[in-house]
Enzyme design. Structure first.
Site, mmCIF file in Angstrom:
data_model
loop_
_atom_site.group_PDB
_atom_site.id
_atom_site.type_symbol
_atom_site.label_atom_id
_atom_site.label_comp_id
_atom_site.label_asym_id
_atom_site.label_seq_id
_atom_site.Cartn_x
_atom_site.Cartn_y
_atom_site.Cartn_z
ATOM 1 N N PHE A 74 40.530 43.699 45.054
ATOM 2 C CA PHE A 74 41.014 45.121 44.813
ATOM 3 C C PHE A 74 40.393 45.696 43.648
ATOM 4 O O PHE A 74 40.161 45.030 42.579
ATOM 5 C CB PHE A 74 42.502 44.891 44.741
ATOM 6 C CG PHE A 74 43.158 44.373 45.913
ATOM 7 C CD1 PHE A 74 43.579 45.351 46.975
ATOM 8 C CD2 PHE A 74 43.362 42.976 46.129
ATOM 9 C CE1 PHE A 74 44.204 44.650 48.097
ATOM 10 C CE2 PHE A 74 43.993 42.284 47.257
ATOM 11 C CZ PHE A 74 44.471 43.257 48.312
ATOM 12 N N GLY A 75 40.244 46.846 43.761
ATOM 13 C CA GLY A 75 39.857 47.672 42.513
ATOM 14 C C GLY A 75 40.936 47.809 41.737
ATOM 15 O O GLY A 75 42.089 47.489 42.021
ATOM 16 N N ASP A 89 31.344 46.954 47.940
ATOM 17 C CA ASP A 89 31.862 45.829 48.090
ATOM 18 C C ASP A 89 32.247 45.643 49.641
ATOM 19 O O ASP A 89 33.190 46.492 50.259
ATOM 20 C CB ASP A 89 33.250 46.061 47.268
ATOM 21 C CG ASP A 89 33.066 46.134 45.675
ATOM 22 O OD1 ASP A 89 32.466 45.062 45.438
ATOM 23 O OD2 ASP A 89 33.581 47.023 45.136
ATOM 24 N N MET A 111 32.187 37.763 38.151
ATOM 25 C CA MET A 111 33.596 38.517 38.440
ATOM 26 C C MET A 111 34.766 38.437 37.518
ATOM 27 O O MET A 111 34.807 37.244 36.840
ATOM 28 C CB MET A 111 34.217 38.038 39.507
ATOM 29 C CG MET A 111 33.678 38.340 40.992
ATOM 30 S SD MET A 111 33.422 40.093 41.311
ATOM 31 C CE MET A 111 34.837 40.733 41.307
ATOM 32 N N ASP A 135 31.649 42.495 37.007
ATOM 33 C CA ASP A 135 32.239 43.475 37.979
ATOM 34 C C ASP A 135 33.930 42.976 38.024
ATOM 35 O O ASP A 135 34.307 42.061 38.062
ATOM 36 C CB ASP A 135 31.817 43.046 39.425
ATOM 37 C CG ASP A 135 32.309 43.827 40.500
ATOM 38 O OD1 ASP A 135 33.167 44.969 40.131
ATOM 39 O OD2 ASP A 135 32.344 43.359 41.653
ATOM 40 N N SER A 139 31.210 51.663 41.475
ATOM 41 C CA SER A 139 31.398 50.834 42.828
ATOM 42 C C SER A 139 31.951 51.780 43.937
ATOM 43 O O SER A 139 33.128 52.398 43.373
ATOM 44 C CB SER A 139 32.655 49.516 42.369
ATOM 45 O OG SER A 139 33.121 49.303 43.677
ATOM 46 N N SER A 172 37.190 52.074 39.404
ATOM 47 C CA SER A 172 38.380 52.867 39.147
ATOM 48 C C SER A 172 38.235 53.696 37.938
ATOM 49 O O SER A 172 38.525 54.876 37.818
ATOM 50 C CB SER A 172 39.648 52.437 38.960
ATOM 51 O OG SER A 172 39.560 51.271 38.119
ATOM 52 N N HIS A 231 27.836 43.809 47.636
ATOM 53 C CA HIS A 231 28.268 42.598 46.976
ATOM 54 C C HIS A 231 29.281 41.993 48.174
ATOM 55 O O HIS A 231 30.183 42.683 48.682
ATOM 56 C CB HIS A 231 29.379 43.170 45.867
ATOM 57 C CG HIS A 231 30.334 41.986 45.414
ATOM 58 N ND1 HIS A 231 31.475 42.203 44.455
ATOM 59 C CD2 HIS A 231 30.347 40.741 45.433
ATOM 60 C CE1 HIS A 231 31.888 41.081 44.041
ATOM 61 N NE2 HIS A 231 31.538 40.087 44.723
ATOM 62 N N MET A 244 34.370 43.214 52.126
ATOM 63 C CA MET A 244 35.425 42.303 52.194
ATOM 64 C C MET A 244 35.864 42.075 53.427
ATOM 65 O O MET A 244 35.980 43.110 54.228
ATOM 66 C CB MET A 244 36.599 42.820 51.327
ATOM 67 C CG MET A 244 36.385 43.298 49.911
ATOM 68 S SD MET A 244 37.903 43.674 48.917
ATOM 69 C CE MET A 244 37.104 44.176 47.508
ATOM 70 N N MET A 276 31.578 39.706 49.710
ATOM 71 C CA MET A 276 33.063 38.984 49.541
ATOM 72 C C MET A 276 33.561 38.508 50.895
ATOM 73 O O MET A 276 34.519 39.175 51.473
ATOM 74 C CB MET A 276 34.087 39.745 48.615
ATOM 75 C CG MET A 276 33.804 39.984 47.296
ATOM 76 S SD MET A 276 34.846 41.236 46.647
ATOM 77 C CE MET A 276 33.603 42.517 47.157
ATOM 78 N N HIS A 292 27.234 50.158 43.831
ATOM 79 C CA HIS A 292 27.716 48.846 44.174
ATOM 80 C C HIS A 292 28.702 48.977 45.253
ATOM 81 O O HIS A 292 29.423 50.007 45.303
ATOM 82 C CB HIS A 292 28.538 48.433 42.899
ATOM 83 C CG HIS A 292 28.973 47.045 43.234
ATOM 84 N ND1 HIS A 292 28.337 45.886 42.843
ATOM 85 C CD2 HIS A 292 30.278 46.568 43.455
ATOM 86 C CE1 HIS A 292 29.102 44.835 43.040
ATOM 87 N NE2 HIS A 292 30.352 45.094 43.507
HETATM 88 C C1 DX5 Z 1 36.779 43.835 43.178
HETATM 89 C C2 DX5 Z 1 35.323 44.512 43.532
HETATM 90 C C3 DX5 Z 1 34.923 45.521 42.281
HETATM 91 C C4 DX5 Z 1 35.988 46.450 42.528
HETATM 92 C C5 DX5 Z 1 35.703 47.228 40.806
HETATM 93 O O1 DX5 Z 1 36.917 42.916 44.030
HETATM 94 O O2 DX5 Z 1 34.503 43.651 43.565
HETATM 95 O O3 DX5 Z 1 33.531 45.889 42.486
HETATM 96 O O4 DX5 Z 1 35.405 47.772 43.212
HETATM 97 O O5 DX5 Z 1 36.781 47.933 40.729
HETATM 98 P P1 DX5 Z 1 37.245 48.254 39.194
HETATM 99 O O6 DX5 Z 1 36.247 48.737 38.197
HETATM 100 O O7 DX5 Z 1 38.220 49.428 39.440
HETATM 101 O O8 DX5 Z 1 37.833 46.980 38.855
HETATM 102 ZN ZN ZN Z 2 32.235 44.225 43.403
#
Ligand code: DX5
Ligand code: ZN
Length: 236
Positions: free
Chosen positions: A161-162, A47, A155, A194, A20, A217, A79, A49, A81, A45
């Protein structure tokens, strides 16, 4: 089918690893992504948002377009969101997305939008199609769409957030979706997970039937990304 799209459709390629981009150092994003591709990742991937569907802001179509320019052969898994995902299909398709995933929570209950139309809109824009569900959302909420999808995204954290902790309770419904996917006759549909996936939690994610793994992460925080790629494939 393009060479990139073919990767998703070939079930023998198990599992696909999609780091990601959110987990990158944004100042060095091209180098970070290049190191992931060199380390054996199957795609990236991305993200998206909007600060409404989730309480965070990340990136837009320009990031996808710039990544596409630098990585012409890399699968880009977008993805969304966002609220009103139908408004973002064209910009991300034109930017070079291979797959566009929208959240069922963003469409369910909205009279203005039929999910099948949105699936058709994404496919009509030349992309593969995914549907995502948040941790509290049931597996059954997407069963009516399974015949039309290339990817289902479960999910395993609350999106936004990561770096969050993996929610184990999401594994049960993942298994239920795997059973449904195994029973269907139409095109092969990937089951992606994810959130909070690392070398430890992957040991539960793969047996639940996932064949598409997102890690942010844990991936970009690793010193040896090739070793992390192998571990996430279940080879570690
Ligand atoms: C969270 C995102 C994920 C995120 C995953 O809302 O959709 O794709 O980047 O990060 P990690 O692997 O750190 O949970
Ligand atoms: Zn994602």
């Amino acid at each position: 089918m393009t060479e990139r799209a073919d990767q998703l459709a070939r079930p023998e390629r198990l599992p696909l690893i999609f780091p990601s981009v959110l987990g990158c150092d944004f100042v060095r994003v091209a180098d970070e992504c290049a190191s992931a591709v060199e380390a054996g990742a199957d795609g990236l991937h991305i993200d998206i948002m909007d600060g409404h569907f989730v309480p965070n802001l990340t990136m837009g179509p320009k990031m996808v377009a710039d990544l596409r320019a630098v990585f012409p052969k890399t699968y880009l898994d977008v993805h969304l969101m966002v609220e009103r995902p139908e408004e973002y299909v064209r910009p991300f398709a034109e930017a070079g997305a291979d797959c566009i995933t929208f959240h069922i929570e963003a469409t369910a209950g909205r009279k203005v939008n039929n999910e099948r139309d949105l699936v058709g809109q994404i496919r009509g824009a030349g992309c593969q199609v995914g549907v995502a569900i948040n941790p509290p959302t049931t597996a059954a909420s997407i069963f009516h769409l399974l015949d039309a999808l290339d990817l289902v995204l479960v999910m395993s954290v609350h999106p936004g957030f990561g770096g969050q902790k993996f929610i184990e309770q999401t594994l049960e419904k993942t298994k239920a979706i795997r059973a449904k996917l195994d029973a269907k006759d139409e095109n092969y549909t990937r089951l992606e997970m994810d959130g909070g996936i690392n070398e430890k939690t992957i040991k539960k994610v793969l047996p639940a039937g996932c064949d598409c793994i997102v890690a942010g992460s844990a991936y970009f925080g690793a010193d040896d990304r090739a070793a992390t790629t192998r571990a996430l494939r279940g080879e570690g």
